[in-house]
Motif scaffolding. Structure first.
Motif, mmCIF file in Angstrom:
data_model
loop_
_atom_site.group_PDB
_atom_site.id
_atom_site.type_symbol
_atom_site.label_atom_id
_atom_site.label_comp_id
_atom_site.label_asym_id
_atom_site.label_seq_id
_atom_site.Cartn_x
_atom_site.Cartn_y
_atom_site.Cartn_z
ATOM 1 N N ASP A 1 0.818 -1.209 0.000
ATOM 2 C CA ASP A 1 0.000 0.000 0.000
ATOM 3 C C ASP A 1 0.855 1.264 0.000
ATOM 4 O O ASP A 1 0.483 2.280 -0.581
ATOM 5 N N ILE A 2 2.019 1.206 0.632
ATOM 6 C CA ILE A 2 2.901 2.364 0.712
ATOM 7 C C ILE A 2 3.427 2.742 -0.675
ATOM 8 O O ILE A 2 3.677 3.908 -0.963
ATOM 9 N N LYS A 3 3.574 1.737 -1.544
ATOM 10 C CA LYS A 3 4.169 1.972 -2.874
ATOM 11 C C LYS A 3 3.126 1.891 -3.981
ATOM 12 O O LYS A 3 3.465 1.671 -5.139
ATOM 13 N N TRP A 4 1.847 2.073 -3.625
ATOM 14 C CA TRP A 4 0.749 1.818 -4.565
ATOM 15 C C TRP A 4 0.869 2.635 -5.854
ATOM 16 O O TRP A 4 0.798 2.088 -6.958
ATOM 17 N N PHE A 5 1.053 3.948 -5.753
ATOM 18 C CA PHE A 5 1.090 4.793 -6.947
ATOM 19 C C PHE A 5 2.263 4.431 -7.851
ATOM 20 O O PHE A 5 2.141 4.404 -9.076
ATOM 21 N N SER A 6 3.414 4.177 -7.244
ATOM 22 C CA SER A 6 4.595 3.830 -8.043
ATOM 23 C C SER A 6 4.396 2.516 -8.792
ATOM 24 O O SER A 6 4.732 2.395 -9.971
ATOM 25 N N LEU A 7 3.859 1.536 -8.081
ATOM 26 C CA LEU A 7 3.620 0.237 -8.711
ATOM 27 C C LEU A 7 2.579 0.349 -9.825
ATOM 28 O O LEU A 7 2.717 -0.262 -10.884
ATOM 29 N N LEU A 8 1.536 1.127 -9.568
ATOM 30 C CA LEU A 8 0.475 1.300 -10.555
ATOM 31 C C LEU A 8 1.002 1.999 -11.803
ATOM 32 O O LEU A 8 0.720 1.585 -12.935
ATOM 33 N N GLU A 9 1.787 3.048 -11.617
ATOM 34 C CA GLU A 9 2.305 3.784 -12.763
ATOM 35 C C GLU A 9 3.320 2.964 -13.550
ATOM 36 O O GLU A 9 3.320 2.979 -14.783
ATOM 37 N N SER A 10 4.175 2.226 -12.845
ATOM 38 C CA SER A 10 5.218 1.472 -13.549
ATOM 39 C C SER A 10 4.659 0.336 -14.390
ATOM 40 O O SER A 10 5.305 -0.138 -15.320
ATOM 41 N N SER A 11 3.426 -0.099 -14.073
ATOM 42 C CA SER A 11 2.818 -1.160 -14.893
ATOM 43 C C SER A 11 2.399 -0.655 -16.265
ATOM 44 O O SER A 11 2.345 -1.418 -17.228
ATOM 45 N N SER A 12 2.040 0.651 -16.383
ATOM 46 C CA SER A 12 1.612 1.300 -17.639
ATOM 47 C C SER A 12 0.249 0.825 -18.138
ATOM 48 O O SER A 12 -0.157 1.185 -19.245
ATOM 49 N N TRP A 13 -0.475 0.035 -17.351
ATOM 50 C CA TRP A 13 -1.767 -0.486 -17.818
ATOM 51 C C TRP A 13 -2.792 0.641 -18.011
ATOM 52 O O TRP A 13 -3.503 0.673 -19.013
ATOM 53 N N LEU A 14 -2.863 1.570 -17.064
ATOM 54 C CA LEU A 14 -3.806 2.679 -17.200
ATOM 55 C C LEU A 14 -3.436 3.572 -18.377
ATOM 56 O O LEU A 14 -4.307 4.133 -19.047
ATOM 57 N N ASP A 15 -2.151 3.704 -18.645
ATOM 58 C CA ASP A 15 -1.723 4.503 -19.786
ATOM 59 C C ASP A 15 -2.129 3.844 -21.105
ATOM 60 O O ASP A 15 -2.509 4.516 -22.063
ATOM 61 N N ILE A 16 -2.054 2.520 -21.153
ATOM 62 C CA ILE A 16 -2.481 1.792 -22.353
ATOM 63 C C ILE A 16 -3.984 1.962 -22.568
ATOM 64 O O ILE A 16 -4.444 2.150 -23.707
ATOM 65 N N ILE A 17 -4.761 1.921 -21.490
ATOM 66 C CA ILE A 17 -6.205 2.164 -21.607
ATOM 67 C C ILE A 17 -6.455 3.559 -22.167
ATOM 68 O O ILE A 17 -7.287 3.756 -23.064
ATOM 69 N N ARG A 18 -5.718 4.537 -21.651
ATOM 70 C CA ARG A 18 -5.873 5.916 -22.129
ATOM 71 C C ARG A 18 -5.547 6.021 -23.621
ATOM 72 O O ARG A 18 -6.257 6.692 -24.372
ATOM 73 N N ARG A 19 -4.506 5.368 -24.060
ATOM 74 C CA ARG A 19 -4.115 5.432 -25.474
ATOM 75 C C ARG A 19 -5.170 4.785 -26.369
ATOM 76 O O ARG A 19 -5.436 5.261 -27.479
ATOM 77 N N GLU B 1 -8.153 12.466 -19.166
ATOM 78 C CA GLU B 1 -7.109 13.065 -18.360
ATOM 79 C C GLU B 1 -6.671 12.066 -17.283
ATOM 80 O O GLU B 1 -7.421 11.176 -16.897
ATOM 81 N N GLY B 2 -5.473 12.262 -16.759
ATOM 82 C CA GLY B 2 -4.861 11.305 -15.843
ATOM 83 C C GLY B 2 -5.763 10.716 -14.782
ATOM 84 O O GLY B 2 -5.994 9.493 -14.759
ATOM 85 N N PRO B 3 -6.342 11.521 -13.863
ATOM 86 C CA PRO B 3 -7.134 10.943 -12.773
ATOM 87 C C PRO B 3 -8.439 10.309 -13.221
ATOM 88 O O PRO B 3 -9.059 9.580 -12.452
ATOM 89 N N GLU B 4 -8.898 10.579 -14.445
ATOM 90 C CA GLU B 4 -10.182 10.041 -14.907
ATOM 91 C C GLU B 4 -10.082 8.578 -15.318
ATOM 92 O O GLU B 4 -11.087 7.873 -15.380
ATOM 93 N N ILE B 5 -8.892 8.115 -15.640
ATOM 94 C CA ILE B 5 -8.697 6.694 -15.980
ATOM 95 C C ILE B 5 -8.420 5.958 -14.683
ATOM 96 O O ILE B 5 -7.398 6.168 -14.041
ATOM 97 N N LYS B 6 -9.337 5.086 -14.299
ATOM 98 C CA LYS B 6 -9.289 4.465 -12.979
ATOM 99 C C LYS B 6 -9.097 2.953 -13.062
ATOM 100 O O LYS B 6 -9.285 2.340 -14.115
ATOM 101 N N VAL B 7 -8.757 2.390 -11.917
ATOM 102 C CA VAL B 7 -8.658 0.934 -11.791
ATOM 103 C C VAL B 7 -10.063 0.359 -11.684
ATOM 104 O O VAL B 7 -10.895 0.862 -10.913
ATOM 105 N N TRP B 8 -10.330 -0.670 -12.442
ATOM 106 C CA TRP B 8 -11.619 -1.364 -12.412
ATOM 107 C C TRP B 8 -11.698 -2.147 -11.101
ATOM 108 O O TRP B 8 -11.388 -3.324 -11.031
#
Length: 753
Positions: A335-353, A637-644
């Motif tokens: 939980d402490i590293k949640w944002f870093s782990l989420l961003e490094s996966s790039s899954w949300l970025d792929i959804i955005r693209r 935009e960044g915060p609008e793409i969320k984890v399902w």
């Protein structure tokens, strides 16, 4: 935990020992054609959310369909709580196709299990593709039973298989009389010429396009369906010229006459003579869709200017590790590293693209009245993804349940998406396993989450649809092409006199769920297309639904949850974003080296012009009121793409909010709507003295929102304590609250975790 007790059928054919048969009749349920392979008794199934060694004793069973745990002690289980049950798969069942990885624990060290084992583990850990994690302790099990059950599970889940050996065929053979579908919920299957003609008429595409049967019996191409749609001027002989390659296949027509098409690349040739023939052939093809100034065509080469399958595979492999949690301690550590782990996966970025690409194509069709031709090597992966997203955004019919199911049939099943390979059902190639269809469902979920009243189906519908990918009694997601399905079902074989097999379709939801459970698949806040004489009533419901749409359980300005909840999207500011990940920055186009690219490069707009058009179109749409029966664009935009959350977090109790989340708001809105409807009926009775009209009731499971989990209906109640198991000293080591708030999130590469 919950264990289902059923009475088995025909077990005397499997075991001859009468005592054993009697015992299994009380505890094991076998589907038609299902056979018991191996079992082990005195197995302890650990409680996942408890780091202590607590659990339930029972038997671990492996059949040719599933792995099942049958608990001995029902007293610790809540029998009346779970009302959203799957009739095919129990809570402690894992279909063989749903198994992702198997680990063994040897002297407190975890190792991946595969092949023949020299030493057998004391603990067995199974990671599932639906992100469940099962822990089984084998210390108290007989050694011979441990060998049988571990070897059996490894062999039947990890070893390569032949198509004909799938349980799909055993079930179809044994259940020939149980394959009727529900006629009241008809979904267009697009396996007949009539279905294609109906779709052409519905979209008014029949003026410029025609349905052809040139591939009937798969005489031309095994990759294409028996029936499909091409431009009217295209001679049918051209379809046969290169076995269906290089032909613009129609996907959908817009109200303004523009169309979305897809094309697979021609075979690459070195011979100059053949190249000249191909060039001449393509010149004639392009004239059928590009006839300026009356018709302009734009080409999107998805093979070179978009995502690669390798990117999707790598991103999801990292992303899913965030949710395969063994216990509470591991959850709080990550939980402490949640944002870093989420961003490094790039899954949300792929959804955005993906969403951004679909919006770009929508802008070309809607605003510029262009035909758009999607290019891909086989036109069966990214073409399916992008064309489906465009239709969901532009066509309100595709946002109804039957329309959405028809869209999947048309673009994915008949479009030749290789479900067998992409889901790795045969375990023949891990490199081919790419979750393209799951990516599509995740993109659709973003739209459902942002524009709830526009969809007739719910996120629960999308979640169970993703689960159905791994249930091998439905044919929908278990073949690479219609040709492969028909030939293996016996439809195309003239030598076999026997009746062809009939398989279930996943769209018959009565196979998996009872009527009450099916109510949770339908969105009670869906805004149906209003009639002219009911404008006032429509307006009232519209406002209520708009409130549900705007609700955000993670927005700090709208109240904080009492219990812990992980932020499900990345912050707007990203300190480590690369230039190519900008929300509106167009990626640099690569030179198109293949033959098709050279022929059509003149049709591709400059990136600057495209970028300006996109921004203007995007901003203009979002500045106007939403028409739920018109064009629908997502925020990207960044915060609008969320984890399902419902799909990915549903098995993690610590991620739940009791009586909170979006389900609580929807429940309250339904109560208000029912109260308004009741008052309207009473007024109507007083004026007209008529009988009370039948009322549309909300799902009964939603009525007690105070007891529901935010991950409803998969996690109805928090069954165990969710307090942090991370020692207090661990929190103190991080510093006080002010220092922790100011500290930047630690960046960790998920590959090293």
């Amino acid at each position: 935990m919950r264990v289902h007790i059923f009475k088995a059928h025909n077990l005397t054919e499997i075991h001859t020992n009468e005592k054993e048969v009697t015992e299994k009749e009380e505890t094991l349920h076998l589907l038609p054609g299902e056979q018991l392979l191996c079992e082990a008794s005195t197995v302890l199934k650990y409680v996942q959310e408890d780091s202590c060694q607590r659990g339930v004793y029972g038997r671990l069973v492996c059949t040719d369909f599933k792995i099942a745990f049958l608990g001995d002690d029902e007293s610790v289980l809540d029998n009346d709580e779970t009302q959203f049950k799957n009739k095919v798969i129990g809570e402690n069942d894992i279909t063989l196709h749903c198994v992702d990885q198997i680990y063994g624990v040897f002297d407190e060290k975890r190792k991946t299990l595969f092949g023949q084992l020299k030493k057998y583990p004391e603990k067995l850990i199974i990671h599932c593709k639906d992100l469940r994690v099962f822990h089984f302790c084998l210390r108290y099990t007989k050694e011979e039973e441990v060998k049988r059950i571990v070897s059996g599970i490894i062999h039947h889940t990890q070893a390569p298989k032949l198509l004909k050996r799938l349980f799909l065929f055993s079930y179809a053979t044994a259940a020939q009389n149980n394959t009727a579908t529900n006629p009241q919920n008809h979904t267009a299957m697009f396996d007949t010429l009539e279905d294609w003609c109906w779709e052409l008429e519905r979209t008014k595409g029949n003026m410029k396009y025609k349905a052809v049967s040139v591939n009937e019996g798969y005489k031309v191409c095994e990759r294409l369906p028996a029936y499909f749609v091409v431009p009217t001027p295209l001679p049918e002989e051209d379809v046969q010229r290169f076995q269906g390659h290089g032909i613009p296949i129609w996907c959908w027509s817009c109200h303004n006459g523009s169309a979305l098409l897809k094309m697979s690349a021609l075979p690459k040739e070195q011979d100059d003579g053949i190249l000249q023939i191909q060039k001449s052939f393509l010149d004639g093809i392009y004239k059928t869709i590009h006839r300026p100034p009356y018709e302009i065509a734009k080409t999107e080469d998805l093979s070179s200017n978009f995502l690669s399958l390798q990117e999707i595979q790598t991103a999801y492999s990292k992303f899913k590790q965030l949710f395969l949690i063994d216990n509470s301690t591991e959850f709080w550590d990550t939980d402490i590293k949640w944002f870093s782990l989420l961003e490094s996966s790039s899954w949300l970025d792929i959804i955005r693209r993906c969403l951004k690409k679909a919006i770009e194509i929508t802008e070309c069709m809607e605003a510029q009245n262009m035909n758009v031709l999607l290019l891909e090597e086989n036109a069966s992966d990214l073409c399916c993804l992008v064309s489906s997203l465009v239709q969901v955004m532009m066509d309100p019919h595709c946002r109804t349940r039957t329309g959405f199911q028809g869209l999947i049939q048309k673009e994915w099943v008949m479009g030749g998406h290789c479900f067998l390979d992409r889901c790795n059902h045969l375990r023949q190639s891990d490199k081919e396993e790419v979750p393209v269809f799951l990516l599509f469902l995740d993109c659709v979920w973003q739209l459902v989450h942002q524009h709830l009243p526009a969809f007739e189906f719910t996120e629960t519908y999308l979640t169970v649809l993703s689960d159905s990918l791994y249930i091998p009694i439905f044919s929908t997601f278990f073949f690479n092409s219609p040709y492969q399905k028909d030939t293996n079902m016996g439809r195309e074989s003239q030598d076999i006199p026997s009746k062809p097999l009939n398989l279930l379709t996943v769209w018959d939801w009565s196979v998996q769920f009872e009527p009450k459970a099916q109510m949770l698949l339908k969105n009670p806040l869906y805004v149906e297309k209003p009639k002219l004489d009911k404008g006032q009533r429509k307006g009232t419901r519209f406002k209520l639904c708009h409130q549900a749409q705007n609700f955000s359980p993670t927005d700090p300005t709208k109240g904080r949850a009492v219990m812990h909840q992980r932020q499900l999207s990345l912050p707007l500011t990203q300190s480590k974003s690369s230039p190519k990940r900008g929300f509106f920055r167009e990626e640099t186009d690569h030179l198109i080296k293949n033959l098709l690219g050279k022929r059509i490069s003149k049709l591709i707009n400059s990136s600057d012009e495209l970028q300006d058009n996109f921004r203007e179109f995007y901003d203009s749409w979002h500045s106007k009121p939403i028409d739920y029966h018109g064009l629908l664009l997502p925020h990207i935009e960044g915060p609008e793409i969320k984890v399902w959350a419902q799909r990915y977090l549903r098995w993690i109790p610590e991620a739940q909010i009791l009586g909170g989340g979006r389900v609580a708001t929807v429940s309250k809105l339904l109560e208000m709507m029912e109260e308004v409807q009741s008052l309207q009926e009473k007024i109507h009775e007083r004026h007209h003295h008529s009988q009370e009209a039948p009322r549309a009731e909300a799902p009964c499971l939603l009525r007690n929102s105070a007891r529901l989990s935010s991950l409803f209906p998969f996690a109805l109640l928090q069954r165990h304590s969710s307090k942090p198991l991370l020692p207090t000293s661990g929190w103190k080591a991080l510093g006080d609250e002010e220092d922790l708030a100011k500290r930047e999130d630690e960046f960790v590469d998920l590959g090293d975790v």
